[in-house]
Write a protein that holds these residues in place. Sequence first.
Motif, PDB file in Angstrom:
ATOM      1  N   SER A   1     -11.257   8.398  -9.841  1.00  0.00           N
ATOM      2  CA  SER A   1     -10.263   7.923 -10.802  1.00  0.00           C
ATOM      3  C   SER A   1     -10.022   6.421 -10.664  1.00  0.00           C
ATOM      4  CB  SER A   1      -8.946   8.692 -10.642  1.00  0.00           C
ATOM      5  OG  SER A   1      -8.298   8.330  -9.436  1.00  0.00           O
ATOM      6  N   GLY A   2     -10.771   5.769  -9.775  1.00  0.00           N
ATOM      7  CA  GLY A   2     -10.686   4.325  -9.641  1.00  0.00           C
ATOM      8  C   GLY A   2      -9.804   3.820  -8.515  1.00  0.00           C
ATOM      9  N   LEU A   3      -9.258   4.719  -7.704  1.00  0.00           N
ATOM     10  CA  LEU A   3      -8.382   4.294  -6.615  1.00  0.00           C
ATOM     11  C   LEU A   3      -9.188   3.889  -5.386  1.00  0.00           C
ATOM     12  CD1 LEU A   3      -5.600   7.034  -6.743  1.00  0.00           C
ATOM     13  CD2 LEU A   3      -5.476   4.694  -7.604  1.00  0.00           C
ATOM     14  N   ALA A   4      -8.745   2.835  -4.723  1.00  0.00           N
ATOM     15  CA  ALA A   4      -9.282   2.466  -3.417  1.00  0.00           C
ATOM     16  C   ALA A   4      -8.431   3.191  -2.382  1.00  0.00           C
ATOM     17  CB  ALA A   4      -9.214   0.961  -3.215  1.00  0.00           C
TER      18      ALA A   4
ATOM     19  N   GLU B   1      -7.417  -3.232   5.338  1.00  0.00           N
ATOM     20  CA  GLU B   1      -7.397  -4.059   4.140  1.00  0.00           C
ATOM     21  C   GLU B   1      -6.485  -3.388   3.116  1.00  0.00           C
ATOM     22  OE1 GLU B   1     -11.260  -4.865   2.549  1.00  0.00           O
ATOM     23  OE2 GLU B   1     -11.998  -5.686   4.443  1.00  0.00           O
ATOM     24  N   SER B   2      -5.972  -4.170   2.193  1.00  0.00           N
ATOM     25  CA  SER B   2      -5.085  -3.633   1.168  1.00  0.00           C
ATOM     26  C   SER B   2      -5.859  -2.706   0.226  1.00  0.00           C
ATOM     27  CB  SER B   2      -4.453  -4.781   0.376  1.00  0.00           C
ATOM     28  OG  SER B   2      -3.563  -4.260  -0.574  1.00  0.00           O
ATOM     29  N   VAL B   3      -5.330  -1.509   0.037  1.00  0.00           N
ATOM     30  CA  VAL B   3      -5.909  -0.515  -0.869  1.00  0.00           C
ATOM     31  C   VAL B   3      -4.784   0.094  -1.687  1.00  0.00           C
ATOM     32  CG1 VAL B   3      -7.923   0.042   0.569  1.00  0.00           C
ATOM     33  CG2 VAL B   3      -5.777   1.271   0.924  1.00  0.00           C
ATOM     34  N   ASP B   4      -5.133   0.946  -2.637  1.00  0.00           N
ATOM     35  CA  ASP B   4      -4.125   1.622  -3.452  1.00  0.00           C
ATOM     36  C   ASP B   4      -3.371   2.684  -2.662  1.00  0.00           C
ATOM     37  OD1 ASP B   4      -4.843   0.280  -5.930  1.00  0.00           O
ATOM     38  OD2 ASP B   4      -6.668   1.508  -5.889  1.00  0.00           O
ATOM     39  N   LEU B   5      -4.073   3.366  -1.755  1.00  0.00           N
ATOM     40  CA  LEU B   5      -3.499   4.505  -1.064  1.00  0.00           C
ATOM     41  C   LEU B   5      -4.115   4.658   0.316  1.00  0.00           C
ATOM     42  CD1 LEU B   5      -1.814   7.207  -1.108  1.00  0.00           C
ATOM     43  CD2 LEU B   5      -3.849   8.274  -2.115  1.00  0.00           C
ATOM     44  N   VAL B   6      -3.277   4.985   1.291  1.00  0.00           N
ATOM     45  CA  VAL B   6      -3.750   5.361   2.619  1.00  0.00           C
ATOM     46  C   VAL B   6      -3.304   6.796   2.867  1.00  0.00           C
ATOM     47  CG1 VAL B   6      -3.656   4.907   5.102  1.00  0.00           C
ATOM     48  CG2 VAL B   6      -3.586   2.990   3.480  1.00  0.00           C
ATOM     49  N   LEU B   7      -4.262   7.664   3.128  1.00  0.00           N
ATOM     50  CA  LEU B   7      -3.968   9.039   3.507  1.00  0.00           C
ATOM     51  C   LEU B   7      -3.961   9.098   5.031  1.00  0.00           C
ATOM     52  CD1 LEU B   7      -6.267  10.998   1.015  1.00  0.00           C
ATOM     53  CD2 LEU B   7      -3.791  10.643   0.869  1.00  0.00           C
ATOM     54  N   VAL B   8      -2.876   9.613   5.590  1.00  0.00           N
ATOM     55  CA  VAL B   8      -2.718   9.685   7.038  1.00  0.00           C
ATOM     56  C   VAL B   8      -2.756  11.150   7.447  1.00  0.00           C
ATOM     57  CG1 VAL B   8      -1.228   9.149   9.007  1.00  0.00           C
ATOM     58  CG2 VAL B   8      -1.281   7.605   7.027  1.00  0.00           C
TER      59      VAL B   8
ATOM     60  N   MET C   1       0.841  -1.183   0.000  1.00  0.00           N
ATOM     61  CA  MET C   1       0.000   0.000   0.000  1.00  0.00           C
ATOM     62  C   MET C   1       0.880   1.239   0.000  1.00  0.00           C
ATOM     63  SD  MET C   1      -3.198  -0.763   2.606  1.00  0.00           S
ATOM     64  CE  MET C   1      -2.206  -1.140   4.032  1.00  0.00           C
ATOM     65  N   LYS C   2       0.491   2.203  -0.780  1.00  0.00           N
ATOM     66  CA  LYS C   2       1.161   3.498  -0.769  1.00  0.00           C
ATOM     67  C   LYS C   2       0.575   4.324   0.370  1.00  0.00           C
ATOM     68  CE  LYS C   2       3.418   2.721  -4.568  1.00  0.00           C
ATOM     69  NZ  LYS C   2       4.818   2.828  -4.771  1.00  0.00           N
ATOM     70  N   VAL C   3       1.420   5.121   1.003  1.00  0.00           N
ATOM     71  CA  VAL C   3       1.007   5.945   2.130  1.00  0.00           C
ATOM     72  C   VAL C   3       1.449   7.372   1.867  1.00  0.00           C
ATOM     73  CG1 VAL C   3       1.287   6.354   4.603  1.00  0.00           C
ATOM     74  CG2 VAL C   3       1.231   4.009   3.733  1.00  0.00           C
ATOM     75  N   LEU C   4       0.549   8.319   2.115  1.00  0.00           N
ATOM     76  CA  LEU C   4       0.884   9.735   2.035  1.00  0.00           C
ATOM     77  C   LEU C   4       0.299  10.421   3.248  1.00  0.00           C
ATOM     78  CD1 LEU C   4       2.085  12.179   0.486  1.00  0.00           C
ATOM     79  CD2 LEU C   4      -0.190  12.482  -0.508  1.00  0.00           C
ATOM     80  N   GLY C   5       1.143  11.110   3.982  1.00  0.00           N
ATOM     81  CA  GLY C   5       0.677  11.878   5.121  1.00  0.00           C
ATOM     82  C   GLY C   5       0.235  13.255   4.693  1.00  0.00           C
ATOM     83  N   ILE C   6      -0.798  13.738   5.331  1.00  0.00           N
ATOM     84  CA  ILE C   6      -1.245  15.116   5.167  1.00  0.00           C
ATOM     85  C   ILE C   6      -0.987  15.767   6.521  1.00  0.00           C
ATOM     86  CG2 ILE C   6      -3.154  16.657   4.574  1.00  0.00           C
ATOM     87  CD1 ILE C   6      -2.363  14.718   2.288  1.00  0.00           C
ATOM     88  N   VAL C   7       0.014  16.643   6.581  1.00  0.00           N
ATOM     89  CA  VAL C   7       0.441  17.221   7.849  1.00  0.00           C
ATOM     90  C   VAL C   7       0.343  18.736   7.798  1.00  0.00           C
ATOM     91  CG1 VAL C   7       1.979  15.284   8.368  1.00  0.00           C
ATOM     92  CG2 VAL C   7       2.893  17.286   7.184  1.00  0.00           C
ATOM     93  N   GLY C   8       0.355  19.341   8.950  1.00  0.00           N
ATOM     94  CA  GLY C   8       0.300  20.793   9.067  1.00  0.00           C
ATOM     95  C   GLY C   8      -0.232  21.154  10.432  1.00  0.00           C
ATOM     96  N   TRP C   9      -0.199  22.428  10.726  1.00  0.00           N
ATOM     97  CA  TRP C   9      -0.669  22.913  12.018  1.00  0.00           C
ATOM     98  C   TRP C   9      -2.185  22.832  12.103  1.00  0.00           C
ATOM     99  CZ3 TRP C   9       2.713  23.672  15.785  1.00  0.00           C
ATOM    100  CH2 TRP C   9       4.043  23.871  15.433  1.00  0.00           C
ATOM    101  N   SER C  10      -2.697  22.801  13.316  1.00  0.00           N
ATOM    102  CA  SER C  10      -4.138  22.824  13.537  1.00  0.00           C
ATOM    103  C   SER C  10      -4.726  24.059  12.859  1.00  0.00           C
ATOM    104  CB  SER C  10      -4.417  22.859  15.042  1.00  0.00           C
ATOM    105  OG  SER C  10      -5.790  22.915  15.282  1.00  0.00           O
TER     106      SER C  10
END
Length: 165
Positions: free
Chosen positions: A28-31, A91-98, A1-10
């Motif tokens: 676009s078809g991504l899980a 579960e396995s997906v294309d992308l997890v946004l954290v 699974m690909k992982v991308l964090g979305i970070v920043g201040w409150s």
Amino acid sequence: MKVLGIVGWSGSGKTTLIVTVLPLLRASGLAVSTIKHARHGFDMDQPGKDSHRHRLAGAHEVLIVSSRRWALLHESEGSEQNLQDLLNHLESVDLVLVEGLKKHSYPKLEVFRPILGKPSLWDREPEVVAVASDSTPDIGSRTLLPLNQPETIANWIRTRVVTDV
């Protein structure tokens, strides 16, 4: 699974960005799954409900099930789990946004708004690979994305994170 964090201040708009970009990625078809860090803790149980009573009675885990969804409440003691342990629950997906968990090591997109008067994270965190901003800060070799153009951000995620172009 690909992982991308979305970070920043409150208050920077992390959640707003995720809920705006997520439908575009799905279209676009991504899980896509998400992990949301709650700095101050949280409680999904409602006092008086059976699941809450189970947990208060000492259940290590409570699995709540209906015909439309299920949720596993797991009691943890001590420090937070590491990111890989958390990913192993999904579960396995294309992308997890954290959203959050910025101290863990994984690629991150910083949401940066100078109006908040907070320092940037990109100059202290080498995992920040891109910055989405409503201004044009000097971010060096990182990718600068226009915060008010979710389609551009979704396209960058698809091409640079998911497919590793």
